[in-house]
Design a protein around this motif. Structure first.
Motif, PDB file in Angstrom:
ATOM      1  N   GLY A 261      86.152   8.342  56.261  1.00 44.68           N
ATOM      2  CA  GLY A 261      87.189   8.389  56.021  1.00 44.68           C
ATOM      3  C   GLY A 261      88.007   7.123  56.612  1.00 44.68           C
ATOM      4  O   GLY A 261      89.317   6.474  56.013  1.00 44.68           O
ATOM      5  N   ALA A 262      87.659   6.650  57.776  1.00 43.37           N
ATOM      6  CA  ALA A 262      88.218   5.474  58.189  1.00 43.37           C
ATOM      7  C   ALA A 262      88.173   4.192  57.347  1.00 43.37           C
ATOM      8  O   ALA A 262      88.905   3.403  57.394  1.00 43.37           O
ATOM      9  CB  ALA A 262      87.557   5.455  59.489  1.00 43.37           C
ATOM     10  N   ASP A 263      86.942   4.296  56.974  1.00 42.45           N
ATOM     11  CA  ASP A 263      86.684   2.752  55.726  1.00 42.45           C
ATOM     12  C   ASP A 263      87.713   3.036  54.710  1.00 42.45           C
ATOM     13  O   ASP A 263      88.083   1.890  54.254  1.00 42.45           O
ATOM     14  CB  ASP A 263      85.301   3.036  55.359  1.00 42.45           C
ATOM     15  N   LEU A 264      87.970   4.362  54.378  1.00 46.78           N
ATOM     16  CA  LEU A 264      88.982   4.333  53.162  1.00 46.78           C
ATOM     17  C   LEU A 264      90.370   3.879  53.884  1.00 46.78           C
ATOM     18  O   LEU A 264      91.258   3.348  53.154  1.00 46.78           O
ATOM     19  CB  LEU A 264      88.871   5.753  52.758  1.00 46.78           C
ATOM     20  N   GLY A 265      90.488   4.615  54.875  1.00 48.59           N
ATOM     21  CA  GLY A 265      91.925   4.072  55.652  1.00 48.59           C
ATOM     22  C   GLY A 265      92.164   2.725  55.884  1.00 48.59           C
ATOM     23  O   GLY A 265      93.362   2.001  55.521  1.00 48.59           O
ATOM     24  N   SER A 266      91.112   1.754  55.984  1.00 48.16           N
ATOM     25  CA  SER A 266      90.948   0.407  56.114  1.00 48.16           C
ATOM     26  C   SER A 266      91.542  -0.381  54.809  1.00 48.16           C
ATOM     27  O   SER A 266      91.996  -1.437  54.665  1.00 48.16           O
ATOM     28  CB  SER A 266      89.741  -0.367  57.059  1.00 48.16           C
ATOM     29  N   ALA A 267      90.878   0.172  53.837  1.00 50.42           N
ATOM     30  CA  ALA A 267      91.317  -0.134  52.381  1.00 50.42           C
ATOM     31  C   ALA A 267      92.518   0.046  51.939  1.00 50.42           C
ATOM     32  O   ALA A 267      93.439  -0.729  51.580  1.00 50.42           O
ATOM     33  CB  ALA A 267      90.235   0.534  51.530  1.00 50.42           C
ATOM     34  N   LEU A 268      93.196   1.072  52.597  1.00 51.66           N
ATOM     35  CA  LEU A 268      94.473   1.325  52.378  1.00 51.66           C
ATOM     36  C   LEU A 268      95.493   0.484  52.867  1.00 51.66           C
ATOM     37  O   LEU A 268      96.685  -0.166  52.462  1.00 51.66           O
ATOM     38  CB  LEU A 268      95.002   2.834  52.648  1.00 51.66           C
ATOM     39  N   VAL A 269      95.108   0.105  54.140  1.00 53.94           N
ATOM     40  CA  VAL A 269      95.849  -1.045  54.972  1.00 53.94           C
ATOM     41  C   VAL A 269      95.596  -2.258  54.342  1.00 53.94           C
ATOM     42  O   VAL A 269      96.719  -3.127  54.083  1.00 53.94           O
ATOM     43  CB  VAL A 269      95.068  -1.300  56.231  1.00 53.94           C
ATOM     44  N   VAL A 270      94.453  -2.717  53.584  1.00 57.01           N
ATOM     45  CA  VAL A 270      94.724  -4.007  52.720  1.00 57.01           C
ATOM     46  C   VAL A 270      96.005  -3.805  51.809  1.00 57.01           C
ATOM     47  O   VAL A 270      96.407  -4.882  51.446  1.00 57.01           O
ATOM     48  CB  VAL A 270      93.248  -3.929  52.118  1.00 57.01           C
ATOM     49  N   GLN A 271      95.826  -2.786  51.207  1.00 50.98           N
ATOM     50  CA  GLN A 271      96.907  -2.656  50.114  1.00 50.98           C
ATOM     51  C   GLN A 271      98.387  -2.792  50.712  1.00 50.98           C
ATOM     52  O   GLN A 271      99.297  -3.369  49.933  1.00 50.98           O
ATOM     53  CB  GLN A 271      96.582  -1.139  49.636  1.00 50.98           C
ATOM     54  N   LEU A 272      98.536  -2.051  51.779  1.00 48.84           N
ATOM     55  CA  LEU A 272      99.934  -2.276  52.427  1.00 48.84           C
ATOM     56  C   LEU A 272     100.328  -3.692  52.636  1.00 48.84           C
ATOM     57  O   LEU A 272     101.341  -4.166  52.502  1.00 48.84           O
ATOM     58  CB  LEU A 272     100.014  -1.308  53.599  1.00 48.84           C
ATOM     59  N   LEU A 273      99.284  -4.194  53.391  1.00 45.00           N
ATOM     60  CA  LEU A 273      99.480  -5.603  53.654  1.00 45.00           C
ATOM     61  C   LEU A 273      99.218  -6.837  52.697  1.00 45.00           C
ATOM     62  O   LEU A 273      99.927  -7.983  53.035  1.00 45.00           O
ATOM     63  CB  LEU A 273      98.469  -6.026  54.829  1.00 45.00           C
ATOM     64  N   SER A 274      99.097  -6.182  51.377  1.00 45.78           N
ATOM     65  CA  SER A 274      98.893  -7.351  50.327  1.00 45.78           C
ATOM     66  C   SER A 274     100.097  -7.257  49.798  1.00 45.78           C
ATOM     67  O   SER A 274     100.532  -8.296  48.883  1.00 45.78           O
ATOM     68  CB  SER A 274      97.854  -6.842  49.394  1.00 45.78           C
ATOM     69  N   PHE A 275     101.051  -6.630  49.888  1.00 43.02           N
ATOM     70  CA  PHE A 275     102.526  -6.472  49.291  1.00 43.02           C
ATOM     71  C   PHE A 275     103.335  -7.802  49.751  1.00 43.02           C
ATOM     72  O   PHE A 275     103.211  -8.055  50.989  1.00 43.02           O
ATOM     73  CB  PHE A 275     103.146  -5.179  49.427  1.00 43.02           C
ATOM     74  N   ASP A 276     104.248  -8.215  49.266  1.00 48.15           N
ATOM     75  CA  ASP A 276     105.055  -9.214  49.713  1.00 48.15           C
ATOM     76  C   ASP A 276     106.121  -8.828  50.596  1.00 48.15           C
ATOM     77  O   ASP A 276     107.357  -7.993  50.097  1.00 48.15           O
ATOM     78  CB  ASP A 276     105.771 -10.034  48.339  1.00 48.15           C
ATOM     79  N   LEU A 277     106.266  -8.751  52.068  1.00 44.11           N
ATOM     80  CA  LEU A 277     107.031  -8.042  52.694  1.00 44.11           C
ATOM     81  C   LEU A 277     107.579  -9.306  53.635  1.00 44.11           C
ATOM     82  O   LEU A 277     108.014  -8.813  54.817  1.00 44.11           O
ATOM     83  CB  LEU A 277     106.039  -7.261  53.472  1.00 44.11           C
ATOM     84  N   ARG A 278     107.766 -10.325  52.946  1.00 45.14           N
ATOM     85  CA  ARG A 278     108.406 -11.617  53.788  1.00 45.14           C
ATOM     86  C   ARG A 278     109.727 -11.340  54.095  1.00 45.14           C
ATOM     87  O   ARG A 278     110.096 -11.359  55.440  1.00 45.14           O
ATOM     88  CB  ARG A 278     108.396 -12.671  52.813  1.00 45.14           C
ATOM     89  N   TRP A 279     110.451 -10.530  53.440  1.00 43.27           N
ATOM     90  CA  TRP A 279     111.957 -10.088  54.047  1.00 43.27           C
ATOM     91  C   TRP A 279     111.701  -9.033  55.138  1.00 43.27           C
ATOM     92  O   TRP A 279     112.880  -9.046  55.985  1.00 43.27           O
ATOM     93  CB  TRP A 279     112.353  -9.084  52.907  1.00 43.27           C
ATOM     94  N   LEU A 280     110.812  -8.555  55.625  1.00 45.08           N
ATOM     95  CA  LEU A 280     110.584  -7.846  56.918  1.00 45.08           C
ATOM     96  C   LEU A 280     110.321  -8.575  57.979  1.00 45.08           C
ATOM     97  O   LEU A 280     110.590  -7.969  59.171  1.00 45.08           O
ATOM     98  CB  LEU A 280     109.574  -6.879  56.716  1.00 45.08           C
ATOM     99  N   MET A 281     109.880  -9.803  57.841  1.00 43.32           N
ATOM    100  CA  MET A 281     109.392 -10.726  58.812  1.00 43.32           C
ATOM    101  C   MET A 281     110.358 -10.920  60.056  1.00 43.32           C
ATOM    102  O   MET A 281     110.066 -10.620  61.475  1.00 43.32           O
ATOM    103  CB  MET A 281     108.745 -11.794  58.559  1.00 43.32           C
ATOM    104  N   PRO A 282     111.630 -11.342  59.731  1.00 42.08           N
ATOM    105  CA  PRO A 282     112.502 -11.447  60.803  1.00 42.08           C
ATOM    106  C   PRO A 282     113.019 -10.153  61.698  1.00 42.08           C
ATOM    107  O   PRO A 282     113.116 -10.518  62.572  1.00 42.08           O
ATOM    108  CB  PRO A 282     113.917 -12.167  59.974  1.00 42.08           C
TER     109      PRO A 282
END
Length: 547
Positions: free
Chosen positions: A76-97
């Motif tokens: 299950g943890a391996d699946l969770g790390s795959a979902l993390v890749v999906q979350l971090l692959s979005f364009d979230l530049r507006w959140l950085m500041p």
């Protein structure tokens, strides 16, 4: 490097902040489906399947979870790390500041440990987003070079080489999340063909499964079976998918829309299918793993038989000393887990007069005492002539820690149960603020047990430092509660007058107990030069001496 640092920064912050909660989540069930979901949730939070695998391996070594449950949690943890890749692959530049400002303010401006850890987590997420942005910008000009097309073309034709490169990349980076994020960034800017990205992604899944095997290489056979089983399942599935995709040329069918997003979707699909197909058979894999990694002769029996004194004729030679040391560590791990189980309900005895619960604690303490006696006898019979100086020193430090763990058990079974009896006999009432202070300190001490077990298992320098820092935090909480209690006495609070002795004695007991449990960190810190022998100033000014 910023990406690697950021992933580790977030993972360690979350482990330190929510470690005790993770333990309750992972050890409170026996259903493999719940284990898989728990592992998925924790990997999403921690952003590392390897960290969840190490947690579950430690719990299995302490006898807190079974093989099937632990393996389901790792899948299950391996699946969770795959979902993390999906979350971090979005364009979230507006959140950085926003993340930088919030995390930096929490981390730099607060003197409370939990608040600083929350800031550390938020800062780490901001650093991940920044590093991904840097990576995309850095690889964009490389598309025009003559070197990259040649390498990319070779990897797209030699899929097996790409598979091995992906595995090596994830293992060297010690993070499959970071490795796959880098592959996604390369595919997104067309610096790497999608077909080569698929092979690299499957290889990264294999390399990610290698990381827990490497980190648990010095453990006894029983806990090592879990990462090995995960590696065999994940490695065979990744290799099978690699052959099917390339032999039947299915990469085009998997390209749905943007190449980067398609690669992430393929990664999630691979881990989801593996988890769903393997959850039903995890319990049946225990016997084959027992055959692949059999216990040593010294470890075949139960813990009470494990540490029987060795006769001189049966004394292990030098190569067996490491096996004997692993046996001592495993028994010590069970001692720490038993004291932790005693510690958790200790404050409940203050609220409920339960003679049976006190009797159960006393019985558990007797078991701790027997384990300590067995460890002391076992180490005393180990042949020093066949051991190196470092092995002798390690054996001595393990016995010293066993002494401290036994003393921690006595604090719970003798001092704290005595305080609970006194409270009920004298009908003492704590003030609401006083009881909250005791509960907060009790929670802080309890949370350190998981960290101590991890340090005992793998000699982790960073976690050893964390234990000592937690010791300072426990002292701060104890000191703050003592001052607040004295202020309540000055104001004439009736409950504080009644409970004054019990309040102060309980504070001291909790602080002493934490000091015993955290002492496992000091030998590691001394060896690495991270701590001084004394806090005294080595030289005094001559005028002060003359005065």
């Amino acid at each position: 490097m910023l990406l690697l640092f950021a992933v580790r920064f977030v993972r360690t912050g979350i482990e330190r902040r929510f470690g005790a909660m993770f333990e309750r989540l992972l050890t409170g069930h026996t259903n493999t489906a719940i284990a898989g979901l728990s592992g998925t949730a924790l990997a999403v939070v921690i952003q590392s399947s390897a960290a969840v695998a190490l947690l579950l391996t430690g719990f299995a070594a302490a006898g807190m979870v079974g093989f099937g449950f632990a393996l389901a949690g790792v899948l299950g943890a391996d699946l969770g790390s795959a979902l993390v890749v999906q979350l971090l692959s979005f364009d979230l530049r507006w959140l950085m500041p926003f993340l930088l400002a919030t995390g930096g303010w929490l981390y730099l401006k607060s003197d409370r440990n939990h608040t600083r850890l929350n800031g550390r987590i938020v800062l780490g997420i901001a650093f991940i987003l920044i590093s991904l942005q840097f990576l995309r910008e850095a690889v964009d000009p490389i598309r025009e070079s003559a070197f990259l097309p040649a390498v990319a073309g070779y990897l797209s034709t030699d899929y097996f080489a790409a598979f091995l490169v992906g595995a090596a990349l994830a293992f060297v980076m010690h993070s499959s999340v970071a490795a796959i994020l880098m592959c996604v960034a390369l595919v997104q800017v067309d610096a790497l063909p999608f077909a080569a990205g698929l092979s690299l992604m499957l290889g990264a899944n294999l390399g990610g499964a290698l990381i827990p095997i490497w980190l648990t290489r010095d453990l006894p056979p029983v806990p090592k079976r879990i990462p090995l089983a995960n590696f065999l399942l994940r490695g065979s599935a990744a290799f099978l998918c690699l052959m099917v995709i390339n032999l039947f040329d299915l990469s085009g069918a998997l390209l749905l829309g943007q190449p980067g997003q398609s690669l992430v979707s393929a990664h999630i699909g691979f881990n989801l299918l593996l988890a769903l197909s393997a959850l039903g058979i995890v319990r049946h894999l225990e016997q084959p793993m027992n055959w692949l990694l059999p216990e040593q002769e010294d470890e075949e029996t139960t813990s009470s038989d494990l540490l029987e004194p060795l006769s001189p004729l049966e004394a292990p030679h030098g190569s067996q000393a490491a096996v004997a040391m692993s046996s001592v560590r495993q028994e010590l791990l069970q001692m720490v887990a038993r004291v932790e189980r005693m510690m958790r309900p200790a404050l409940d005895l203050y609220q409920h007069d339960d003679p049976e619960a006190i009797a159960a604690l006393l019985q558990e303490d007797e078991k701790v005492n027997r384990q300590f006696t067995d460890i002391r006898r076992y180490v005393a019979r180990m042949p020093r002539q066949n051991m190196s100086k470092s092995e002798i020193k390690t054996a001595r430090s393990l016995v010293e820690y066993a002494i401290r763990v036994e003393a921690a058990g006595d604090i719970v079974s003798k001092r704290m149960t005595g305080f609970a009896k006194a409270r009920h006999d004298e009908r003492v009432q704590f003030s609401p603020p006083g009881w909250k202070e005791l509960s907060d300190l009790h929670r802080a001490v309890t949370e350190s047990f998981a960290l101590a077990r991890h340090v005992l298992l793998v000699d982790d320098l960073e976690c050893a430092r964390r234990l000592v820092l937690d010791k300072a935090e426990v002292k701060r909480l104890e000191r703050a509660s003592r001052k607040a209690h004295l202020k309540r006495l000055e104001r004439g609070t009736a409950e504080s007058f009644q409970s004054s002795d019990l309040h102060l004695e309980t504070l001291r007991a909790l602080r002493d107990l934490h000091g015993h449990i955290a002492s496992i960190a000091y030998p590691i810190l001394y060896r690495s030069g991270q701590i001084l022998e004394t806090r005294l100033v080595t030289e005094m000014k001559s005028e002060r001496v003359n005065d």
